[in-house]
Design a protein around this motif. Structure first.
Motif, short mmCIF file in Angstrom:
data_model
loop_
_atom_site.label_atom_id
_atom_site.label_comp_id
_atom_site.label_asym_id
_atom_site.label_seq_id
_atom_site.Cartn_x
_atom_site.Cartn_y
_atom_site.Cartn_z
N LEU A 1 0.85 -1.20 0.00
CA LEU A 1 0.00 0.00 0.00
C LEU A 1 0.88 1.24 0.00
N SER A 2 0.68 2.14 -0.95
CA SER A 2 1.51 3.34 -1.05
C SER A 2 1.10 4.35 0.01
N LEU A 3 2.02 5.28 0.31
CA LEU A 3 1.72 6.34 1.26
C LEU A 3 0.54 7.17 0.79
N HIS A 4 0.45 7.39 -0.51
CA HIS A 4 -0.66 8.16 -1.08
C HIS A 4 -2.00 7.51 -0.77
N ASP A 5 -2.02 6.18 -0.80
CA ASP A 5 -3.26 5.46 -0.50
C ASP A 5 -3.51 5.36 1.01
N ALA A 6 -2.42 5.29 1.78
CA ALA A 6 -2.56 5.07 3.23
C ALA A 6 -3.10 6.29 3.95
N LEU A 7 -2.74 7.49 3.50
CA LEU A 7 -3.12 8.71 4.22
C LEU A 7 -4.63 8.89 4.35
N PRO A 8 -5.40 8.77 3.26
CA PRO A 8 -6.85 8.92 3.43
C PRO A 8 -7.47 7.82 4.28
N ILE A 9 -6.88 6.62 4.23
CA ILE A 9 -7.39 5.53 5.06
C ILE A 9 -7.17 5.84 6.54
N SER A 10 -5.99 6.37 6.87
CA SER A 10 -5.71 6.71 8.27
C SER A 10 -6.66 7.80 8.75
N GLN A 11 -6.98 8.75 7.89
CA GLN A 11 -7.91 9.81 8.27
C GLN A 11 -9.31 9.26 8.53
N GLN A 12 -9.72 8.31 7.70
CA GLN A 12 -11.03 7.69 7.90
C GLN A 12 -11.10 6.95 9.23
N TYR A 13 -10.02 6.25 9.57
CA TYR A 13 -9.98 5.55 10.86
C TYR A 13 -10.00 6.55 12.01
N ASN A 14 -9.28 7.67 11.87
CA ASN A 14 -9.26 8.69 12.91
C ASN A 14 -10.64 9.29 13.12
N GLU A 15 -11.34 9.57 12.04
CA GLU A 15 -12.69 10.13 12.14
C GLU A 15 -13.66 9.12 12.75
N ALA A 16 -13.48 7.85 12.39
CA ALA A 16 -14.32 6.81 12.99
C ALA A 16 -14.06 6.70 14.49
N ALA A 17 -12.80 6.82 14.89
CA ALA A 17 -12.45 6.75 16.31
C ALA A 17 -13.12 7.87 17.09
N GLU A 18 -13.12 9.08 16.51
CA GLU A 18 -13.78 10.21 17.17
C GLU A 18 -15.28 9.95 17.34
N LEU A 19 -15.87 9.36 16.33
CA LEU A 19 -17.30 9.04 16.39
C LEU A 19 -17.59 8.02 17.49
N ASP A 33 -8.30 4.01 16.37
CA ASP A 33 -7.12 4.85 16.59
C ASP A 33 -5.84 4.07 16.30
N LEU A 34 -5.79 2.81 16.70
CA LEU A 34 -4.62 2.00 16.43
C LEU A 34 -4.41 1.84 14.93
N ALA A 35 -5.50 1.62 14.20
CA ALA A 35 -5.40 1.50 12.75
C ALA A 35 -4.92 2.81 12.13
N ALA A 36 -5.41 3.94 12.65
CA ALA A 36 -5.02 5.25 12.11
C ALA A 36 -3.52 5.47 12.24
N VAL A 37 -2.94 5.15 13.39
CA VAL A 37 -1.50 5.39 13.57
C VAL A 37 -0.66 4.35 12.84
N ARG A 38 -1.23 3.20 12.56
CA ARG A 38 -0.50 2.21 11.77
C ARG A 38 -0.43 2.63 10.30
N PHE A 39 -1.50 3.19 9.80
CA PHE A 39 -1.50 3.64 8.40
C PHE A 39 -0.71 4.94 8.23
N ASN A 40 -0.68 5.76 9.29
CA ASN A 40 0.09 7.01 9.22
C ASN A 40 0.78 7.23 10.57
N PRO A 41 1.99 6.70 10.73
CA PRO A 41 2.70 6.81 12.02
C PRO A 41 3.42 8.13 12.22
#
Length: 270
Positions: A1-19, A33-41
């Motif tokens: 998975l490229s960094l370009h693809d990982a960044l929006p995925i990490s943001q989606q996980y972060n928004e889901a965590a907030e919800l 949250d764990l998924a978010a930091v794994r996709f974008n550490p």
């Protein structure tokens, strides 16, 4: 998975965590949250949110959640972005969870250096860490700086959610100041209770504290009147005890049957 693809995925996980956190679903928030930091550490704010959910999990004693891991998460947030006050505050909380109060104090001082104007809780947290008798004057200075930074007239210009949060924190500061001064300087403690009650007029512990100050200042008619008013609103044993004491000081007959008590939770005596 490229960094370009990982960044929006990490943001989606972060928004889901907030919800999930808003819904009180701590375990699900933690997973996201764990998924978010794994996709974008490399995003400090993701580690900050991860730390908040991890702290909530630690408070509920969730399985496999430990204080040392909480500290690692908070340290990573600061490493990635040391200019954000809330990251230092997270580190302070993690250090307290690991029973390292001196370092926690230093972390809060860094938080205040980053932002001395938006978070009364930083001042209150720092004051709570100043527990030694030798720290008393510094503790008072910290709390006074807090209430001076946030004058009550400035609250009307804030958004309602922001104002209510500031009010709660300022009340904590005024209560700490009153607790520090009520025995030796009841007149000063009375002024702090008055400031508290301007913000939260019906708070029973502050009202009871004010009555105790009036007793200590020998203003018995005022204490009598306010204690009766509080009893009518909150007929509890703690308040009846104070009323009995006032009656005895005024040399008036006290009839317990005139003051039945409820079984509701009682205010804490200041």
């Amino acid at each position: 998975l490229s960094l370009h693809d990982a960044l929006p995925i990490s943001q989606q996980y972060n928004e889901a965590a907030e919800l999930w956190m808003r819904r009180g679903e701590v375990a699900r928030a933690l997973d996201c949250d764990l998924a978010a930091v794994r996709f974008n550490p490399f995003q400090g704010s993701y580690f900050h949110h991860y730390g908040l959910s991890y702290s909530a999990a630690l408070a509920t004693k969730m399985d496999k959640v430990t204080a040392p891991r909480f500290l690692q998460i908070a340290e990573r947030a600061v490493q990635l972005d040391s200019h954000r006050a809330v990251h230092w505050d997270l580190l302070h909380k993690a250090l307290r969870a690991n029973k390292r109060p001196d370092l926690a104090r230093t972390a809060l001082q860094h938080a205040l250096e980053c932002d001395p104007v938006n978070y009364p809780s930083f001042y209150i947290g720092l004051a709570e860490l100043l527990e030694a008798p030798a720290d008393r004057s510094q503790k008072e200075r910290v709390l006074m700086a807090c209430v001076q930074r946030f004058p009550s007239e400035s609250l009307s210009s804030m958004f309602s959610f922001r104002s209510s949060d500031i009010v709660r924190q300022l009340c904590d500061a005024y209560m700490l100041l009153a607790d520090m001064t009520d025995r030796n300087h009841p007149e000063l403690a009375l002024s702090y209770y008055d400031q508290f009650l301007k913000l939260q007029p019906d708070e029973p512990n502050a009202r009871l504290g004010r009555i105790v100050c009036l007793i200590n200042l020998n203003r018995l008619p005022d204490a009598h009147r306010e204690a009766l008013a509080l009893y009518k609103k909150l007929p509890q044993a703690e308040i009846v005890d104070v009323l009995k004491h006032i009656y005895e000081m005024e040399r008036l007959p006290f009839k317990p049957e005139d003051f039945p008590v409820s079984k509701a939770p009682q205010p804490k005596q200041p």
